[in-house]
Scaffold this active site. Structure first.
Site, mmCIF file in Angstrom:
data_model
loop_
_atom_site.group_PDB
_atom_site.id
_atom_site.type_symbol
_atom_site.label_atom_id
_atom_site.label_comp_id
_atom_site.label_asym_id
_atom_site.label_seq_id
_atom_site.Cartn_x
_atom_site.Cartn_y
_atom_site.Cartn_z
ATOM 1 N N ASN A 238 0.744 -1.200 -0.069
ATOM 2 C CA ASN A 238 0.374 0.088 -0.034
ATOM 3 C C ASN A 238 1.102 1.052 0.188
ATOM 4 O OD1 ASN A 238 0.774 0.155 2.911
ATOM 5 N ND2 ASN A 238 -1.151 0.010 3.648
ATOM 6 N N GLU B 274 1.948 4.501 7.510
ATOM 7 C CA GLU B 274 0.685 3.037 6.278
ATOM 8 C C GLU B 274 -0.095 5.036 6.262
ATOM 9 O OE1 GLU B 274 0.444 0.600 6.035
ATOM 10 O OE2 GLU B 274 -0.406 -0.475 8.070
ATOM 11 N N HIS C 215 3.526 1.852 2.052
ATOM 12 C CA HIS C 215 3.818 1.852 3.482
ATOM 13 C C HIS C 215 5.438 1.934 3.466
ATOM 14 C CE1 HIS C 215 2.820 -1.949 6.012
ATOM 15 N NE2 HIS C 215 4.365 -1.689 4.946
HETATM 16 C C1 GLP Z 1 6.329 -4.915 6.693
HETATM 17 C C2 GLP Z 1 7.331 -3.145 7.295
HETATM 18 C C3 GLP Z 1 8.631 -2.642 5.932
HETATM 19 C C4 GLP Z 1 8.174 -3.731 4.722
HETATM 20 C C5 GLP Z 1 7.289 -3.916 4.229
HETATM 21 C C6 GLP Z 1 7.067 -4.516 3.080
HETATM 22 O O1 GLP Z 1 5.293 -3.931 6.972
HETATM 23 N N1 GLP Z 1 7.600 -2.930 8.343
HETATM 24 O O2 GLP Z 1 8.970 -2.245 6.881
HETATM 25 O O3 GLP Z 1 9.234 -2.803 3.771
HETATM 26 O O4 GLP Z 1 6.523 -4.526 5.282
HETATM 27 O O5 GLP Z 1 7.538 -6.534 3.681
HETATM 28 P P1 GLP Z 1 8.129 -7.328 2.256
HETATM 29 O O6 GLP Z 1 9.498 -7.140 2.162
HETATM 30 O O7 GLP Z 1 7.540 -8.507 2.839
HETATM 31 O O8 GLP Z 1 6.891 -6.904 0.695
#
Ligand code: GLP
Length: 259
Positions: free
Chosen positions: A136, A143, A138
């Protein structure tokens, strides 16, 4: 923004790890901002291997992680403390007293957020911040609708984020609804930022971050305001970029020698 598009996720992760390694080789006391999520283990694996080959020591480096779940003690297997211990700290020579994450089990999470923000400032700020990106948009746990000037604080996680992180929790155990996260303003104060995104699931949000409007609706778009950002992608994550051909012209297959 420097946009590097590699053919494979492996090459992209290696490029990110090389930037971290070089930063620490040039300044053994470098302050690193670190990230969690499923995108990061290949990066940490490269750092562990570089350490094992004797190419880099983290003994004097300092680290600050972006975020931690409220309510999870550092010893909880799903905490980001545990993630970092398993993927990086426990396999390298980072000094435990130099690795920092917010304490998710602090009795007063707001006071803990202020303590963490002050600690980063006291130690002189972050030299290189590693980031992933949520589906999304973030960064950390900022968020959509997070203030672009926000500091470390408690955030309520969206349903989409809770859903995305559910696989990391045991069957039946729900991910916590709140997290302590560095703010967008905190992240933007890092001297340099490197963001890694891989896979087709990130293509749309990567396009919004790089080519969309600067907007709290896509927190990662705030990086457009930072003068030292490198975005490292594989082909799949770059697929929705309108100006892909241009990025390839500047850095063919992610190479930086051409420009
Ligand atoms: C989590 C972390 C973020 C990270 C995101 C993406 O929510 N707080 O810092 O960038 O996930 O995760 P993934 O790499 O599993 O897609």
């Amino acid at each position: 923004m420097k946009i590097l598009i590699f053919n494979t996720p492996e090459e992209a992760a290696a490029r990110v790890a090389a930037q971290i390694t070089t930063t620490v080789q040039q300044n053994p006391e470098a302050r690193l901002g670190l990230a969690t999520g499923g995108t990061m283990p290949p990066v940490y694996c490269h750092l562990v291997q570089a350490h094992e080959r004797g190419e880099v020591s983290f003994a004097r480096a300092v680290s600050f992680n972006l975020d931690e779940y409220v309510g999870l003690a550092p010893t909880h297997p799903c905490s980001y403390h545990s993630f970092m211990q398993a993927e990086l700290f426990g396999q390298t020579d980072f000094a435990p007293q130099n690795t920092h994450l917010p304490h998710g089990d602090a009795p007063d999470p707001t006071a803990e957020s202020l303590r963490y923000e002050a600690l980063i400032a006291d130690q002189g700020g972050v030299d290189l911040q590693l980031l992933g990106i949520g589906p999304n948009g973030h960064i950390g746990f900022n968020e959509p609708s997070s203030s672009l000037a926000s500091r470390t604080r408690v955030k309520t996680l969206t349903q989409a984020t809770l859903q995305a992180n559910r696989p990391y929790f045991d069957h039946g155990e729900k991910p916590p609804q709140y997290a302590i996260t560095m703010g967008i303003g905190t992240i933007l104060e890092a001297r340099a930022v490197v963001l890694l995104a891989t896979g087709a699931g990130k293509a749309q949000v990567v396009a919004e971050m790089i080519e969309g409007p600067l907007s709290a609706a896509c927190p990662a778009s705030s990086l457009q305001m930072h003068p030292q950002v490198t975005v490292v992608l594989d082909q799949a994550a770059a697929a929705a970029l309108k100006h892909r051909a241009y990025y390839h012209t500047v850095h063919p297959e992610g190479r930086e020698d051409a420009a």
